[in-house]
Design a protein around this motif. Sequence first.
Motif, PDB file in Angstrom:
ATOM      1  N   ARG A 238       0.714  -1.141   0.052  1.00 10.10           N
ATOM      2  CA  ARG A 238       0.029   0.422   0.118  1.00 10.10           C
ATOM      3  C   ARG A 238       0.990   1.353  -0.112  1.00 10.10           C
ATOM      4  NH1 ARG A 238      -2.933  -4.338   1.166  1.00 10.10           N
ATOM      5  NH2 ARG A 238      -5.673  -4.290   0.709  1.00 10.10           N
ATOM      6  N   VAL A 239       2.408   1.367   0.887  1.00 11.56           N
ATOM      7  CA  VAL A 239       3.301   1.939   0.547  1.00 11.56           C
ATOM      8  C   VAL A 239       3.340   2.291  -0.940  1.00 11.56           C
ATOM      9  CG1 VAL A 239       5.567   3.002   0.968  1.00 11.56           C
ATOM     10  CG2 VAL A 239       4.050   2.420   2.659  1.00 11.56           C
ATOM     11  N   LEU A 240       3.333   2.268  -1.763  1.00 14.90           N
ATOM     12  CA  LEU A 240       3.854   1.783  -3.001  1.00 14.90           C
ATOM     13  C   LEU A 240       2.373   2.271  -4.448  1.00 14.90           C
ATOM     14  CD1 LEU A 240       6.670  -0.960  -3.716  1.00 14.90           C
ATOM     15  CD2 LEU A 240       6.914   1.348  -2.799  1.00 14.90           C
ATOM     16  N   GLN A 241       1.290   1.906  -3.517  1.00 14.14           N
ATOM     17  CA  GLN A 241       0.419   1.795  -4.062  1.00 14.14           C
ATOM     18  C   GLN A 241      -0.378   3.393  -4.206  1.00 14.14           C
ATOM     19  OE1 GLN A 241      -2.966  -0.399  -2.866  1.00 14.14           O
ATOM     20  NE2 GLN A 241      -2.451  -1.841  -3.898  1.00 14.14           N
ATOM     21  N   ARG A 242      -0.145   4.052  -3.076  1.00 15.35           N
ATOM     22  CA  ARG A 242       0.007   5.255  -2.558  1.00 15.35           C
ATOM     23  C   ARG A 242       0.951   6.331  -3.092  1.00 15.35           C
ATOM     24  NH1 ARG A 242      -3.910   9.045  -2.238  1.00 15.35           N
ATOM     25  NH2 ARG A 242      -3.477  10.160  -0.797  1.00 15.35           N
ATOM     26  N   ALA A 243       2.177   6.238  -3.031  1.00 18.09           N
ATOM     27  CA  ALA A 243       3.953   6.560  -4.061  1.00 18.09           C
ATOM     28  C   ALA A 243       3.365   6.420  -5.493  1.00 18.09           C
ATOM     29  CB  ALA A 243       5.039   5.662  -3.948  1.00 18.09           C
ATOM     30  N   LYS A 244       2.765   5.670  -6.262  1.00 15.68           N
ATOM     31  CA  LYS A 244       2.145   5.645  -7.532  1.00 15.68           C
ATOM     32  C   LYS A 244       1.212   6.293  -7.453  1.00 15.68           C
ATOM     33  CE  LYS A 244       3.632   1.039  -9.008  1.00 15.68           C
ATOM     34  NZ  LYS A 244       2.899  -0.547  -9.232  1.00 15.68           N
ATOM     35  N   HIS A 296       7.179  12.797   4.890  1.00 13.15           N
ATOM     36  CA  HIS A 296       6.724  13.602   3.061  1.00 13.15           C
ATOM     37  C   HIS A 296       4.457  14.653   4.289  1.00 13.15           C
ATOM     38  CE1 HIS A 296       4.254  14.132  -0.646  1.00 13.15           C
ATOM     39  NE2 HIS A 296       4.927  13.827  -1.300  1.00 13.15           N
ATOM     40  N   SER A 297       4.829  14.924   2.750  1.00 13.43           N
ATOM     41  CA  SER A 297       3.761  16.068   3.420  1.00 13.43           C
ATOM     42  C   SER A 297       2.269  15.188   3.295  1.00 13.43           C
ATOM     43  CB  SER A 297       3.452  17.151   2.489  1.00 13.43           C
ATOM     44  OG  SER A 297       3.644  16.962   1.173  1.00 13.43           O
ATOM     45  N   ASP A 298       1.671  14.360   2.393  1.00 15.00           N
ATOM     46  CA  ASP A 298       0.912  12.995   2.343  1.00 15.00           C
ATOM     47  C   ASP A 298       0.898  13.250   3.894  1.00 15.00           C
ATOM     48  OD1 ASP A 298      -1.401  12.084   0.855  1.00 15.00           O
ATOM     49  OD2 ASP A 298      -0.094  10.651   1.210  1.00 15.00           O
ATOM     50  N   SER A 299       0.240  12.965   4.334  1.00 13.85           N
ATOM     51  CA  SER A 299      -0.306  11.941   5.414  1.00 13.85           C
ATOM     52  C   SER A 299      -0.261  10.430   5.878  1.00 13.85           C
ATOM     53  CB  SER A 299      -1.375  12.490   6.232  1.00 13.85           C
ATOM     54  OG  SER A 299      -3.237  12.004   5.122  1.00 13.85           O
ATOM     55  N   ILE A 300      -0.947  10.304   4.651  1.00 12.81           N
ATOM     56  CA  ILE A 300      -1.135   8.724   3.957  1.00 12.81           C
ATOM     57  C   ILE A 300      -0.125   8.232   4.025  1.00 12.81           C
ATOM     58  CG2 ILE A 300      -2.286   6.584   2.052  1.00 12.81           C
ATOM     59  CD1 ILE A 300      -4.490   8.782   2.320  1.00 12.81           C
ATOM     60  N   GLY A 340      -8.732  11.490   9.838  1.00 12.47           N
ATOM     61  CA  GLY A 340      -9.094  12.708   9.178  1.00 12.47           C
ATOM     62  C   GLY A 340      -8.962  12.467   7.458  1.00 12.47           C
ATOM     63  N   ILE A 341      -9.571  11.908   6.810  1.00 15.95           N
ATOM     64  CA  ILE A 341      -9.430  10.919   5.898  1.00 15.95           C
ATOM     65  C   ILE A 341     -10.735  10.901   5.650  1.00 15.95           C
ATOM     66  CG2 ILE A 341      -7.083  10.727   5.449  1.00 15.95           C
ATOM     67  CD1 ILE A 341      -7.413   7.698   5.739  1.00 15.95           C
ATOM     68  N   PRO A 342     -11.380  10.331   4.044  1.00 17.82           N
ATOM     69  CA  PRO A 342     -12.326  10.080   3.460  1.00 17.82           C
ATOM     70  C   PRO A 342     -12.080   8.774   3.545  1.00 17.82           C
ATOM     71  CG  PRO A 342     -10.705  11.537   1.440  1.00 17.82           C
ATOM     72  CD  PRO A 342     -10.275  11.270   2.736  1.00 17.82           C
ATOM     73  N   MET A 343     -13.604   8.378   3.046  1.00 21.09           N
ATOM     74  CA  MET A 343     -13.713   7.267   3.829  1.00 21.09           C
ATOM     75  C   MET A 343     -12.694   6.536   2.056  1.00 21.09           C
ATOM     76  SD  MET A 343     -15.336   5.696   6.736  1.00 21.09           S
ATOM     77  CE  MET A 343     -16.345   4.179   5.583  1.00 21.09           C
ATOM     78  N   ASP A 344     -13.295   7.047   1.420  1.00 19.51           N
ATOM     79  CA  ASP A 344     -12.818   6.407   0.756  1.00 19.51           C
ATOM     80  C   ASP A 344     -10.894   5.874   0.148  1.00 19.51           C
ATOM     81  OD1 ASP A 344     -12.078   8.676  -0.682  1.00 19.51           O
ATOM     82  OD2 ASP A 344     -12.899   8.865  -2.349  1.00 19.51           O
ATOM     83  N   GLN A 345     -10.446   6.515   1.092  1.00 23.40           N
ATOM     84  CA  GLN A 345      -8.755   6.412   1.005  1.00 23.40           C
ATOM     85  C   GLN A 345      -8.675   5.719   2.260  1.00 23.40           C
ATOM     86  OE1 GLN A 345      -7.028   9.754   1.128  1.00 23.40           O
ATOM     87  NE2 GLN A 345      -7.535  10.327  -0.305  1.00 23.40           N
ATOM     88  N   THR A 346      -9.294   5.065   3.442  1.00 23.73           N
ATOM     89  CA  THR A 346      -9.472   3.904   3.969  1.00 23.73           C
ATOM     90  C   THR A 346      -8.481   2.568   3.573  1.00 23.73           C
ATOM     91  OG1 THR A 346     -11.516   3.317   4.876  1.00 23.73           O
ATOM     92  CG2 THR A 346     -11.050   5.276   5.629  1.00 23.73           C
TER      93      THR A 346
END
Length: 408
Positions: A238-244, A296-300, A340-346
């Motif tokens: 999931r780290v790499l998915q988010r990075a992509k 990184h500034s992206d919290s996820i 504090g993230i939307p449901m579609d990112q959980t």
Amino acid sequence: MNTRKKLTLFNDPIYGFITIPNALVFDLIEHTYFQRLRRITQMGMSYLVFPGAHHTRFHHALGCMHLMQKAVQVLRYKDIVISKEEEEALYVAILLHDIGHGPFSHALEHSLVTGVDHEQISLQFMEALNKNFNERLTLAISIFNDSYPRKFLHQLVSGQLDMDRLDYLKRDSFYTGASEGNINSERLISMLNVANDQLVVESKAIYSVEKFLVARRLMYWSVYLHKTGLAAEQVLIRVLQRAKELIAQGDSLQASEPLMFFLKRESEVFDQTALKHFARLDDHDIIQALKGWCDHSDSILCKLSNMILDRDLPKVKLKNKKPTSAQVDKHKEKVSKALGIPMDQTHYFVFEGQVTNRAYRNDTQNINLLSKNGKLTDVAGASDQLNLKALTREVTKHYLCYPKGKHY
């Protein structure tokens, strides 16, 4: 010009001294493609569960080659004809059988590089090496891809009782400290034979084969599919998915050139350019990237990277039944509120899936026992152990991962 004296021995903690059989094998070991395996962990993220599991694909490949030497010696003693050319090809094929593994081995096999598995990449590496070594790997490639007429040679490289499995069970058992996998590989090899061009085991070794199959099942549940290691691998994916995803949105992330190539890659065609970058990609590229992304500034991306580096892994529930949608949604709602993230990112923090375990596949390639009168019997039918037949059935377990309570 000075000529280098070629090293002929490796000191291995499992088998003692491993001999390099010839100059071709030595030169392949020295090649940059093979040396890269020193930087590919054999067991993915399992070291986060078993601290000793830092051994590499390099160790494993050498161990497999050592066992192949033993197997050739045993079969020749039993009057099975193996030519010098076939012998060399067996050593090359088993040495290079895992050369296509990417960072953290199986953990990222179908996420970082899509559209191709490690066996196909191994074949591409072997074909590239074949050009560099004046076509001397042609026979090894035909044995590896099972196009060579003598089928038992391929079974020694890839089969139900191949040198790959005989090494990784014993080696992984040693480095993890999990005694369940400590098989007697030398006993099994000494009982190998060939009948009807198929690799078989002499019937008096039935209990050694039983031990091997039971050990394989136990190692999968207790080590390879350990729930914490499973969770760690899923977080890394999931780290790499988010990075992509961030790169696709135009974000500039820090990453090495080989890693960035695959993070930006959209095509599933694994061509020579992809192979060139893959040959420079290893575990260190991933760890270096995680260290850069943990602020990184992206919290996820930040949180997922820190979860790996700090071993702050999700809680895992591994059960026989699939979790209900209500159970999954309950944890997603908590994560959405807490982070504090939307449901579609959980889904980056709450996820489900399944794992399967089947120690013996008697529907594809049997382990046959050879009796003194020449009769062949499948080991599951010959065994008086009731649990051996159970090992032929596929067992599925479902997992649910979600952050621990302190994160809510």
